[in-house]
Design a protein around this motif. Structure first.
Motif: not given
Length: 491
Positions: A92-102, A106-113, A457-461
């Motif tokens: 499951d490839y998810r491009p343009e995805t930023t990892v902002w927490d790790l 095994g918990t991963v915080g992600w941001l996309r758009g 990390l935008p406040l809206g996200a």
């Protein structure tokens, strides 16, 4: 505190891979081929990482023949790997995805758009690659001063070719590779100014192994072609300075004890590559300082298993993170591919002796390269007037003032000056601050405390986070709040 009654969130995959460069792609292929559900998170729009950046787009365009020829076989070698990645089911490839927490559990915080959330898996492969060693010197913030990696990005992804009077300065094989790629594109640098010397190569011979000879021969071939093309080259340069008003207009340096200045439209600098450790640090993983490399690197087992930093942690249980590729040890694309497969074998519980041998073979040249191309531009500490923290425009002099006033710890200096609080979160200034602190008071190079978000990390996200662990959301800690120098204590 009583244990909360929230249940443990379910896993979203068997393995989460962070980064789709050579290490992450190779690990994902082997894991998915073995039947594991794999999620790959990548900041870039397409797989390949820095070395294979925009490879699919460049091969699909019939007008990029000259560019592909200039980038050479090392770039084209990634085509088969990326094709295999695209063709492997179960990824499951998810491009343009930023990892902002790790986190180590095994918990991963992600941001996309505009969307963000958390994912979880019993295994995380951190393959976030490397960054160029920060090199503060007078004028390094002027427009027209770029790193070698940035120039390669513009060539690969932007299909741009630099023009004007170009000076390449620094050390390492990437300087030779970039100069050769420019030569193939018809661009002749005005000067290659190297900080390394012949004596470095002589000293490095003790580290030369038979398996490293192909890499050495490749480097000698680049060097010979550049000399045959008549590109000027100087070694042992010191005191590099970029000069100009609105942008770089000239570059000065000392060569064999004599000052040299020449006009310059583009100054390309490179002082070696170091592991990208921001996500590892955010996860509370152990880092070790390497004086010879002027940087930190994560502490891991040979198969990439990371270690927690001793002490309190947001999460309990075993560390579920393995670090692979250049994010663990600098070795280049072949070594990253080999280590990605080695990590996959370890996760699968397969006998890893064969993959370990391939990793050793691919890393054989590293000892020689490190000794032959020691840090040069970053070796001297910056003068007081030189900017160290670009985000907050803080000079080395300001940092020294706070240290001499009593600040003895990096977090304390950050709280006073805001050094490391900008968008880069210390990626470009932490190493230099650590070295200045060590020189002023022999303090151990302990990095800034890391806390999410390590990327903006935008406040809206943030307001719409999905997959939030309600138990962790209850954790509040101010134990690492910096204390100002002197007698004033912030309550």
């Amino acid at each position: 505190m009583n244990a909360l009654s929230f249940g443990t969130p379910a896993a979203d995959a068997d393995v989460i891979v962070i980064g789709a460069g050579p290490a992450g792609v190779s690990a994902a292929i082997d894991l998915a081929a073995a039947g594991r559900r794999v999620i790959v998170l990548d900041m870039q729009p397409a797989p390949g990482g820095q070395i294979f950046r925009a490879l699919e787009a460049n091969f699909a365009d019939p007008e990029t023949g000259a560019l592909l020829a200039a980038l050479g076989p090392a770039y084209s070698a990634g085509k088969a790997l990326i094709q295999a990645f695209r063709a492997t089911p179960g990824i499951d490839y998810r491009p343009e995805t930023t990892v902002w927490d790790l986190r180590a559990d095994g918990t991963v915080g992600w941001l996309r758009g505009g969307a963000a959330g958390y994912l979880r898996a019993p295994h995380v492969v951190l393959a976030s690659g490397a960054m160029e060693r920060p090199v503060p010197f007078p004028g390094w913030t002027l427009p027209g001063v770029m790193t070698a990696g940035a120039v390669q990005t513009l060539m690969k992804a932007g299909r741009l070719r630099p023009e004007g009077r170009i000076v390449l300065a620094g050390t390492g094989p990437l300087i030779f590779l970039l100069a050769e790629q420019l030569r193939r594109l018809g661009v002749k640098p005005a000067l290659i100014a190297r900080t390394d010397r012949l004596r470095d190569k002589i000293a490095a011979l003790a580290q030369l192994r038979p398996a490293a000879l192909p890499a050495v021969v490749k480097g000698l071939d680049w060097l010979a072609r550049l000399r045959l093309a008549g590109i000027p080259m100087r070694t042992g340069i010191t005191e590099l300075t970029a000069k100009g008003a609105e942008r770089v207009e000239a570059v000065s340096m000392t060569v064999s004890g004599q000052p040299v200045e020449l006009p310059c439209d583009l100054l390309v600098v490179h002082d070696g590559i170091v592991p990208s450790v921001d996500l590892a640090h955010c996860a509370g993983l152990a880092l070790e300082w390497r004086d010879t490399e002027a940087s930190w690197r994560p502490r891991t087992s040979p198969d990439g298993q990371a270690e927690r930093v001793p002490g309190p942690s947001l999460t309990a249980g075993p560390c579920r993170i393995r670090i692979s590729g250049d994010a663990r040890r600098i070795g280049g694309a072949e070594a990253a591919i080999a280590h990605g497969r080695h990590v996959a074998a370890a996760i699968l519980g397969a006998a890893a002796s064969d993959t370990a041998a391939v990793v050793r073979q691919a890393m054989a040249a590293r000892g020689f390269i490190d000794a032959a191309f020691p840090p040069g531009l970053a070796k001297p500490l910056p003068a007081d007037a030189t900017t160290v923290c670009r985000c907050e425009e803080i000079t080395a002099g300001t940092l020294r003032e706070q240290i001499r006033a009593g600040a003895r710890e990096m977090n304390q200096i950050r709280g006073i000056t805001r050094c490391g609080m900008g968008p880069c979160q210390g990626r470009n200034c932490a190493v230099t601050l650590a070295r200045i602190l060590g020189a002023e008071c022999s303090a151990p190079p302990v990095p800034f405390h890391a806390r999410p978000p390590v990327r903006p990390l935008p406040l809206g996200a943030l307001a719409g986070l999905t997959g939030l662990d309600p138990e962790l959301a209850q954790v509040v800690s101010l134990e690492d709040k910096p204390v100002a120098a002197g007698d004033d204590t912030h309550e």
